[in-house]
Design a protein around this motif. Structure first.
Motif, PDB file in Angstrom:
ATOM      1  N   ALA A  37       0.839  -1.208   0.000  1.00  0.00           N
ATOM      2  CA  ALA A  37       0.000   0.000   0.000  1.00  0.00           C
ATOM      3  C   ALA A  37       0.870   1.253   0.000  1.00  0.00           C
ATOM      4  O   ALA A  37       0.557   2.251  -0.664  1.00  0.00           O
ATOM      5  N   LYS A  38       1.993   1.181   0.721  1.00  0.00           N
ATOM      6  CA  LYS A  38       2.913   2.323   0.784  1.00  0.00           C
ATOM      7  C   LYS A  38       3.521   2.594  -0.596  1.00  0.00           C
ATOM      8  O   LYS A  38       3.653   3.746  -1.021  1.00  0.00           O
ATOM      9  N   ILE A  39       3.896   1.509  -1.294  1.00  0.00           N
ATOM     10  CA  ILE A  39       4.433   1.664  -2.655  1.00  0.00           C
ATOM     11  C   ILE A  39       3.364   2.266  -3.567  1.00  0.00           C
ATOM     12  O   ILE A  39       3.635   3.172  -4.362  1.00  0.00           O
ATOM     13  N   ALA A  40       2.135   1.768  -3.444  1.00  0.00           N
ATOM     14  CA  ALA A  40       1.043   2.293  -4.269  1.00  0.00           C
ATOM     15  C   ALA A  40       0.860   3.791  -4.043  1.00  0.00           C
ATOM     16  O   ALA A  40       0.617   4.552  -4.990  1.00  0.00           O
ATOM     17  N   ARG A  41       0.992   4.235  -2.802  1.00  0.00           N
ATOM     18  CA  ARG A  41       0.834   5.666  -2.496  1.00  0.00           C
ATOM     19  C   ARG A  41       1.925   6.505  -3.148  1.00  0.00           C
ATOM     20  O   ARG A  41       1.717   7.680  -3.456  1.00  0.00           O
TER      21      ARG A  41
END
Length: 279
Positions: A37-41
């Protein structure tokens, strides 16, 4: 963060579908959904974008991209074993995930995507650099993508963002900085992956510039840079002697000393040299 979407944790998905990572496919799965999710952000606001993902594997980053609001994700996966797991993700996000079983080096995704388009991927190690070079060197600029948010081995990531004079500076840094803004936005240790690779990884975010930073013919620039760095220990008058009989004069015209070496030459100087060589 096992339940961002009501789907099972990734370890359970891998176990259920027998998805042991294959070294031959350059696979290392990222199982922590907090991290995906952090990478997606890092890819920015995806709510108005189609996202191209290469090598989704069991769907960790895919789930992150969809949970973070991507309008639609097109995922290209070579390993047919992953398709049932990705079908479960598609069912949880009706109409927002399309999965193509194929080789990213051979599939043309553009007919399946609607602009604006961003690329986000935990790239398989064995094709990551080749895909990046393709995305940075299309025949027409601006490219089909607004931004690239890509996972690489840390060493490759450092080559993409390297500055002149550094050991990592070379062709990748020049290609990236000529047409994009590139920065490392996240570092990941080997233990974040299953199986753990022998090296650390990093996520690089590249934003396409509306036009190249300095004027130059792309094919001439690519040839000049490739020749210069293929013999990076040599002075440029020797490394580039095959380009033109009067290469010393052209180097001087571009503001470069013939005795300089490739790693000290800036992007602006390489572009000036490409113009001098073409002229």
């Amino acid at each position: 963060m096992a339940a961002i979407d009501g789907l099972p944790p990734l370890r359970d998905v891998i176990s259920t579908h027998g998805l042991a990572a294959k070294k031959s496919l350059g696979q290392n799965f990222l199982l922590d959904l907090n991290l995906t999710a952090k990478i997606a952000r890092q890819a920015g606001d995806l709510s108005e974008c189609d996202v191209l993902e290469i090598g989704p594997g069991p769907g960790g980053l895919t789930r992150g991209l969809l949970a973070e609001g991507a309008r639609r994700v097109l995922a290209i996966e070579k390993d047919a074993r992953c398709l049932p797991a990705l079908a479960e993700v598609a069912a949880a996000y009706p109409g927002r995930l399309e999965v193509v079983n194929g080789d990213a080096l051979e599939v043309d995704p553009l007919a399946m995507l609607t602009p604006p388009i961003r690329v986000a991927a935990n790239l398989p190690y064995n094709v990551g650099t080749e895909l990046l070079v393709r995305w940075l060197t299309p025949d027409v600029w601006p490219p089909f993508w607004q931004s690239l948010t890509l996972m690489f081995q840390r060493e490759v990531a450092e080559r993409i963002v390297a500055a002149p004079g550094s050991k990592a500076y070379g062709r990748l840094a020049l290609l990236a900085s000529w047409r994009a803004d590139a920065r490392i936005v996240l570092n990941l240790p080997p233990e974040a992956f299953t199986p753990p690779p022998k090296v650390s990884s990093a996520v690089v975010h590249l934003t396409a510039l509306p036009e190249p930073r300095y004027p130059a013919d792309p094919k001439v620039l690519e040839r000049v840079v490739a020749m210069a760095f293929n013999q990076r220990r040599k002075m440029l008058r020797a490394a580039l002697k095959g380009l033109a009989p009067d290469i010393e004069d052209r180097l001087i015209a571009a503001g470069i000393k013939p005795t300089d070496r490739a790693e000290t030459v800036t992007l602006e100087q390489f572009c000036a040299l490409a113009r001098a060589v073409k002229g």
